[in-house]
Design an enzyme around this catalytic site. Structure first.
Site, PDB file in Angstrom:
ATOM      1  N   LYS A   1       0.885  -1.217  -0.087  1.00 40.69           N
ATOM      2  CA  LYS A   1       0.100  -0.042  -0.090  1.00 40.69           C
ATOM      3  C   LYS A   1       0.802   1.179   0.001  1.00 40.69           C
ATOM      4  CE  LYS A   1       1.143   1.179   4.299  1.00 40.69           C
ATOM      5  NZ  LYS A   1       1.914   2.711   4.810  1.00 40.69           N
ATOM      6  N   ASP A   5      -2.417  -1.841  10.295  1.00 33.90           N
ATOM      7  CA  ASP A   5      -2.476  -1.697   8.640  1.00 33.90           C
ATOM      8  C   ASP A   5      -2.884  -3.197   7.939  1.00 33.90           C
ATOM      9  OD1 ASP A   5      -1.409   0.842   8.627  1.00 33.90           O
ATOM     10  OD2 ASP A   5       0.475   0.346   7.908  1.00 33.90           O
TER      11      ASP A   5
END
Ligand code: C5P
Length: 317
Positions: free
Chosen positions: A20, A147
């Site tokens: 990401k 995350d």
């Protein structure tokens, strides 16, 4: 305890999981628990790790890839912790071998460890036939790290709280990126600590009482929705960037080199030290990557696109 639940898959299960970039990382003040409230706009991008789960007598871990020697292979590895947590949730022993084929930069600010944890959860759930609900998987992800839920979900999402409370975001196109991989990693806790230190040093204070609540940028959300790279470039923002640059001043040269090569915008990816460059076209991305590779300011540079799908079973399902 049994070796596995009835109905488990007999063979290896492989899950592919994306890296990401945070297109916006607005960081609030330090909370009493040490974490920071965030307005964290995640975009999954097409650099992938693959995690393969194979039945075994005990939990073991191997890793391959150019940075494999930097990946811990003991119980501290987030993928191992994910397998242990899922097994415990179902009253099982984690009798599994996990192999991580690593392509996401290690300790690079691209959620590689979190990605492996999400992939391990999905691979073990499939291998063991434990049929954990999506909500339960997301709750396990959130326990493993801020995350990790996003790595399971992919696409684009706004993360609130410490980043684990996700709201999917619509994206109206494909964005072209280049990621410049630095030598060595940066510790995420160290970067948050440096962010606090810099805020204190400039008289802002660093706690939730001092710093306004982080909010997502309406312009940024609109740019994602419409798929407009120039508008996204103008709205990219990472509150951890000054801290990452303070700990790794050489990143400034990488950002300058990518911008000079024609990037629409450049920023540090998450807590760094990977740097991210938004390009107008795939051709621009290839050219920026080529220039960065020979610039002497990074180890390598990788063109790719986002959004990318979240953790997905690619074989053995
Ligand atoms: O959640 P995770 O284990 O990935 O977080 C790693 C570290 O990053 C935390 O221990 C904390 O120091 C920092 N962090 C933070 N605020 C967040 C997320 C992470 O301070 N929202």
């Amino acid at each position: 305890m049994t070796a596995a639940a009835p109905g488990r898959r007999p063979g290896p299960v492989t899950v592919r999981v994306p890296a990401k970039v945070n297109v916006q990382l607005a960081v609030g003040g330090r909370r009493p628990d040490g974490f920071h409230d965030l307005a964290n706009v995640f975009l999954a991008v097409g650099l992938y790790d693959e995690v393969t789960a194979t039945p075994a007598d005990t939990l073991t871990l191997t890793c391959s890839g150019p940075d494999a020697d930097q990946v811990p292979l003991d119980a501290s590895n987030l993928a191992a912790r994910a397998a242990t947590a899922l097994a415990a949730r179902h009253g099982l022993e984690p009798r599994v071998h996990l192999h991580i084929a690593k392509d996401i930069p290690v300790a690079g600010g691209m959620a590689g460890g979190s990605a492996d944890a999400a992939a391990a959860l999905l691979a073990c759930d499939t291998l063991w036939g434990t049929h954990t609900s999506r909500d339960e998987l997301l709750a396990l992800c959130a326990e493993l790290g801020s995350d990790v839920p996003f790595s399971l979900v992919g696409g684009a999402a706004l993360g609130r709280g410490r980043g684990e409370l996700l709201e999917p975001l619509p994206v109206g196109g494909t964005f072209h990126w280049v990621f410049a991989v630095a030598d060595g990693g940066l510790s995420t806790p160290a970067v948050y600590k440096e962010c606090d230190r810099l805020r204190d040093a400039t008289g802002q204070g660093a706690t939730t009482a001092d710093i306004p609540d982080p909010e997502p940028s309406p312009a940024l959300l609109a740019a994602l929705r419409t798929g407009d790279p120039a508008a996204l470039a103008a709205a990219l923002d990472n509150d951890l960037q000054p801290a990452a640059l303070s700990l790794r001043p050489s990143l400034a040269a990488t950002l300058t080199a990518g911008t000079a090569a024609g990037a629409l915008a450049a920023l540090v990816s998450g807590s760094g030290p990977t740097t991210a460059f938004l390009a107008a076209t795939p051709e621009d991305a290839d050219r920026i990557a080529t220039t960065l590779r020979t610039s002497g300011t990074c180890r390598t540079a990788r063109p790719t696109t986002g959004p990318a799908p979240g953790a997905t079973v690619v074989s053995g399902a």
